[in-house]
Design an enzyme around this catalytic site. Structure first.
Site, PDB file in Angstrom:
ATOM      1  N   THR A   1     -11.752  50.015  44.323  1.00 68.32           N
ATOM      2  CA  THR A   1     -10.256  50.655  44.603  1.00 68.32           C
ATOM      3  C   THR A   1     -10.258  51.907  43.542  1.00 68.32           C
ATOM      4  O   THR A   1     -10.135  51.104  41.742  1.00 68.32           O
ATOM      5  CB  THR A   1      -9.760  49.928  45.251  1.00 68.32           C
ATOM      6  OG1 THR A   1      -9.286  48.786  44.753  1.00 68.32           O
ATOM      7  CG2 THR A   1     -10.364  49.364  46.280  1.00 68.32           C
TER       8      THR A   1
ATOM      9  N   GLY B   1      -6.798  51.505  42.170  1.00 67.39           N
ATOM     10  CA  GLY B   1      -6.657  50.857  40.730  1.00 67.39           C
ATOM     11  C   GLY B   1      -6.773  49.664  40.611  1.00 67.39           C
ATOM     12  O   GLY B   1      -6.954  49.476  39.115  1.00 67.39           O
ATOM     13  N   CYS B   2      -7.806  49.232  41.135  1.00 60.19           N
ATOM     14  CA  CYS B   2      -8.955  47.986  40.497  1.00 60.19           C
ATOM     15  C   CYS B   2      -9.681  48.956  39.282  1.00 60.19           C
ATOM     16  O   CYS B   2     -10.204  47.815  38.460  1.00 60.19           O
ATOM     17  CB  CYS B   2      -9.527  46.926  41.535  1.00 60.19           C
ATOM     18  SG  CYS B   2      -7.986  46.256  42.449  1.00 60.19           S
ATOM     19  N   THR B   3      -9.939  49.936  39.574  1.00 58.79           N
ATOM     20  CA  THR B   3     -11.102  50.702  38.794  1.00 58.79           C
ATOM     21  C   THR B   3     -10.206  51.162  37.768  1.00 58.79           C
ATOM     22  O   THR B   3     -10.346  50.780  36.593  1.00 58.79           O
ATOM     23  CB  THR B   3     -11.317  52.244  39.803  1.00 58.79           C
ATOM     24  OG1 THR B   3     -12.414  51.329  40.602  1.00 58.79           O
ATOM     25  CG2 THR B   3     -11.556  52.470  38.800  1.00 58.79           C
TER      26      THR B   3
ATOM     27  N   ALA C   1      -9.940  47.765  35.405  1.00 59.09           N
ATOM     28  CA  ALA C   1     -11.323  47.493  34.925  1.00 59.09           C
ATOM     29  C   ALA C   1     -11.439  48.194  33.521  1.00 59.09           C
ATOM     30  O   ALA C   1     -11.698  47.860  32.738  1.00 59.09           O
ATOM     31  CB  ALA C   1     -11.871  47.001  35.975  1.00 59.09           C
TER      32      ALA C   1
END
Length: 125
Positions: A44, A46-48, A51
Site C-alpha cells: 500500500t 504509505g507502507c511502501t 519500508a
C-alpha cells in the site's frame, strides 16, 4: 489494547518470514539490536514509503548494530512479492492471527469513514 511503554521488554514472537521460515525475536536479539515495526498492509502507498525509507537506511542502522523486522498481518506469499517489488533488504514477518500485534499493543478497533473494524494502530514513539 495495552501499549508497550519505553523501557518495557518486547514480547517474544515466532512468526513466518517472507520465505516461510520461522523467525523468533529472542534469537534475533542474540545477534544484534532489532527495530521492530508494524505496518497495516504490504504494497500500500504509505507502507511502501515507510519500508523503502528503512531499506535506504540499512547502512546507518548497521552502524548501530540494528536489524529491521517489519510485521504485518499479510501472508508470507504477499510479503515475498512486496520484498521483491521494492527490493527490500530486511526481514518481513506475517502475523496473520495478529498475536504479535496484540502482544505489542498495536492491534485493536479502528474507525474510518463510519466503519468500525480491527486493524494495526500506528503510534509515534
Amino acid at each position: 489494547m495495552n501499549r508497550l511503554t519505553a523501557g518495557q521488554q518486547a514480547p517474544d514472537f515466532n512468526l513466518p518470514d517472507q520465505t516461510g521460515q520461522l523467525v523468533q525475536l529472542s534469537t534475533l536479539l542474540k545477534k544484534s539490536r532489532v527495530l521492530v515495526y508494524f505496518y497495516p498492509k504490504a504494497m500500500t502507498p504509505g507502507c511502501t514509503v515507510q519500508a523503502c525509507g528503512l531499506r535506504d537506511s540499512k547502512a546507518q542502522l548497521a552502524d548501530f548494530n540494528v536489524q529491521v523486522v517489519g510485521i504485518s498481518i499479510d501472508a508470507p506469499s504477499r510479503l515475498a512479492k512486496f520484498e521483491q517489488k521494492e527490493q527490500l533488504n530486511f526481514t518481513l514477518l506475517g502475523d496473520e492471527e495478529h498475536k504479535a500485534a496484540e502482544a505489542f499493543g498495536v492491534w485493536g478497533e479502528k474507525k474510518f469513514m463510519g466503519k468500525v473494524y480491527d486493524g494495526i494502530h500506528l503510534y509515534p514513539y
